[in-house]
Scaffold this motif. Sequence first.
Motif, PDB file in Angstrom:
ATOM      1  N   LYS A   4       0.865  -1.192   0.000  1.00 44.48           N
ATOM      2  CA  LYS A   4       0.000   0.000   0.000  1.00 44.48           C
ATOM      3  C   LYS A   4       0.889   1.225   0.000  1.00 44.48           C
ATOM      4  O   LYS A   4       2.000   1.188   0.523  1.00 44.48           O
ATOM      5  CB  LYS A   4      -0.844   0.047   1.277  1.00 44.48           C
ATOM      6  N   ILE A   5       0.383   2.289  -0.595  1.00 44.21           N
ATOM      7  CA  ILE A   5       1.133   3.542  -0.519  1.00 44.21           C
ATOM      8  C   ILE A   5       0.150   4.703  -0.520  1.00 44.21           C
ATOM      9  O   ILE A   5      -0.863   4.671  -1.222  1.00 44.21           O
ATOM     10  CB  ILE A   5       2.162   3.662  -1.672  1.00 44.21           C
ATOM     11  N   LYS A   6       0.443   5.701   0.295  1.00 41.22           N
ATOM     12  CA  LYS A   6      -0.430   6.867   0.368  1.00 41.22           C
ATOM     13  C   LYS A   6       0.201   7.993  -0.444  1.00 41.22           C
ATOM     14  O   LYS A   6       1.371   8.324  -0.248  1.00 41.22           O
ATOM     15  CB  LYS A   6      -0.591   7.291   1.830  1.00 41.22           C
ATOM     16  N   ILE A   7      -0.579   8.525  -1.374  1.00 37.96           N
ATOM     17  CA  ILE A   7      -0.103   9.664  -2.161  1.00 37.96           C
ATOM     18  C   ILE A   7      -1.049  10.817  -1.853  1.00 37.96           C
ATOM     19  O   ILE A   7      -2.221  10.778  -2.212  1.00 37.96           O
ATOM     20  CB  ILE A   7      -0.121   9.357  -3.677  1.00 37.96           C
ATOM     21  N   GLY A   8      -0.533  11.815  -1.160  1.00 34.80           N
ATOM     22  CA  GLY A   8      -1.399  12.902  -0.700  1.00 34.80           C
ATOM     23  C   GLY A   8      -2.422  12.331   0.271  1.00 34.80           C
ATOM     24  O   GLY A   8      -2.062  11.677   1.239  1.00 34.80           O
ATOM     25  N   TRP A   9      -3.686  12.516  -0.026  1.00 33.24           N
ATOM     26  CA  TRP A   9      -4.745  12.064   0.874  1.00 33.24           C
ATOM     27  C   TRP A   9      -5.240  10.665   0.518  1.00 33.24           C
ATOM     28  O   TRP A   9      -6.015  10.057   1.245  1.00 33.24           O
ATOM     29  CB  TRP A   9      -5.933  13.036   0.815  1.00 33.24           C
ATOM     30  N   LYS A  10      -4.757  10.131  -0.605  1.00 38.38           N
ATOM     31  CA  LYS A  10      -5.336   8.908  -1.137  1.00 38.38           C
ATOM     32  C   LYS A  10      -4.403   7.703  -0.989  1.00 38.38           C
ATOM     33  O   LYS A  10      -3.211   7.808  -1.282  1.00 38.38           O
ATOM     34  CB  LYS A  10      -5.620   9.132  -2.626  1.00 38.38           C
ATOM     35  N   GLU A  11      -4.983   6.572  -0.549  1.00 36.45           N
ATOM     36  CA  GLU A  11      -4.181   5.367  -0.399  1.00 36.45           C
ATOM     37  C   GLU A  11      -4.417   4.431  -1.590  1.00 36.45           C
ATOM     38  O   GLU A  11      -5.566   4.191  -1.981  1.00 36.45           O
ATOM     39  CB  GLU A  11      -4.559   4.655   0.895  1.00 36.45           C
ATOM     40  N   PHE A  12      -3.336   3.937  -2.141  1.00 34.81           N
ATOM     41  CA  PHE A  12      -3.409   3.021  -3.283  1.00 34.81           C
ATOM     42  C   PHE A  12      -2.946   1.622  -2.868  1.00 34.81           C
ATOM     43  O   PHE A  12      -1.952   1.484  -2.140  1.00 34.81           O
ATOM     44  CB  PHE A  12      -2.492   3.514  -4.413  1.00 34.81           C
ATOM     45  N   ASP A  13      -3.648   0.605  -3.334  1.00 37.18           N
ATOM     46  CA  ASP A  13      -3.187  -0.779  -3.160  1.00 37.18           C
ATOM     47  C   ASP A  13      -2.190  -1.069  -4.267  1.00 37.18           C
ATOM     48  O   ASP A  13      -2.422  -0.702  -5.416  1.00 37.18           O
ATOM     49  CB  ASP A  13      -4.340  -1.776  -3.308  1.00 37.18           C
ATOM     50  N   ILE A  14      -1.112  -1.741  -3.913  1.00 35.71           N
ATOM     51  CA  ILE A  14      -0.108  -2.125  -4.904  1.00 35.71           C
ATOM     52  C   ILE A  14      -0.305  -3.599  -5.226  1.00 35.71           C
ATOM     53  O   ILE A  14      -0.240  -4.450  -4.336  1.00 35.71           O
ATOM     54  CB  ILE A  14       1.312  -1.881  -4.361  1.00 35.71           C
ATOM     55  N   GLU A  15      -0.596  -3.903  -6.480  1.00 36.65           N
ATOM     56  CA  GLU A  15      -0.833  -5.294  -6.875  1.00 36.65           C
ATOM     57  C   GLU A  15       0.145  -5.725  -7.950  1.00 36.65           C
ATOM     58  O   GLU A  15       0.398  -5.000  -8.898  1.00 36.65           O
ATOM     59  CB  GLU A  15      -2.273  -5.473  -7.372  1.00 36.65           C
ATOM     60  N   HIS A  16       0.659  -6.943  -7.753  1.00 36.46           N
ATOM     61  CA  HIS A  16       1.584  -7.532  -8.731  1.00 36.46           C
ATOM     62  C   HIS A  16       0.750  -8.462  -9.603  1.00 36.46           C
ATOM     63  O   HIS A  16       0.162  -9.407  -9.089  1.00 36.46           O
ATOM     64  CB  HIS A  16       2.671  -8.337  -8.013  1.00 36.46           C
ATOM     65  N   ILE A  17       0.671  -8.180 -10.863  1.00 42.12           N
ATOM     66  CA  ILE A  17      -0.210  -8.989 -11.702  1.00 42.12           C
ATOM     67  C   ILE A  17       0.510  -9.569 -12.911  1.00 42.12           C
ATOM     68  O   ILE A  17       1.474  -9.013 -13.415  1.00 42.12           O
ATOM     69  CB  ILE A  17      -1.449  -8.196 -12.169  1.00 42.12           C
ATOM     70  N   GLU A  18      -0.001 -10.730 -13.313  1.00 36.96           N
ATOM     71  CA  GLU A  18       0.538 -11.415 -14.495  1.00 36.96           C
ATOM     72  C   GLU A  18      -0.078 -10.775 -15.724  1.00 36.96           C
ATOM     73  O   GLU A  18      -1.219 -10.336 -15.702  1.00 36.96           O
ATOM     74  CB  GLU A  18       0.154 -12.901 -14.475  1.00 36.96           C
ATOM     75  N   LYS A  19       0.682 -10.777 -16.770  1.00 34.79           N
ATOM     76  CA  LYS A  19       0.213 -10.204 -18.026  1.00 34.79           C
ATOM     77  C   LYS A  19      -1.106 -10.858 -18.465  1.00 34.79           C
ATOM     78  O   LYS A  19      -2.037 -10.193 -18.894  1.00 34.79           O
ATOM     79  CB  LYS A  19       1.281 -10.471 -19.087  1.00 34.79           C
ATOM     80  N   GLU A  20      -1.186 -12.185 -18.295  1.00 33.87           N
ATOM     81  CA  GLU A  20      -2.365 -12.944 -18.750  1.00 33.87           C
ATOM     82  C   GLU A  20      -3.618 -12.566 -17.978  1.00 33.87           C
ATOM     83  O   GLU A  20      -4.723 -12.649 -18.482  1.00 33.87           O
ATOM     84  CB  GLU A  20      -2.145 -14.459 -18.596  1.00 33.87           C
TER      85      GLU A  20
END
Length: 67
Positions: A4-20
């Motif tokens: 997870k990372i917070k940019i300004g006031w907003k928190e984003f989930d970080i997801e590792h995804i396969e191309k497929e």
Amino acid sequence: MMNKIKIGWKEFDIEHIEKEKARLNVVSGDCYGEIHFDKNKIYLNNEFSDEQKQATLIHEVLHGICI
Ligand SMILES: [Zn+2]
């Protein structure tokens, strides 16, 4: 790696995804990652090394700051 990372006031989930498994145009071609403001998510292409994904994360965070 952080999931997870917070940019300004907003928190984003970080997801590792396969191309497929990519929805939309995520990770199409040689795309390393994407940021989605509507879903509060940062996607990192899991085909690449952790080192590359760290660099991609910084790149996407900069998009998050500069919209
Ligand atoms: Zn970019």
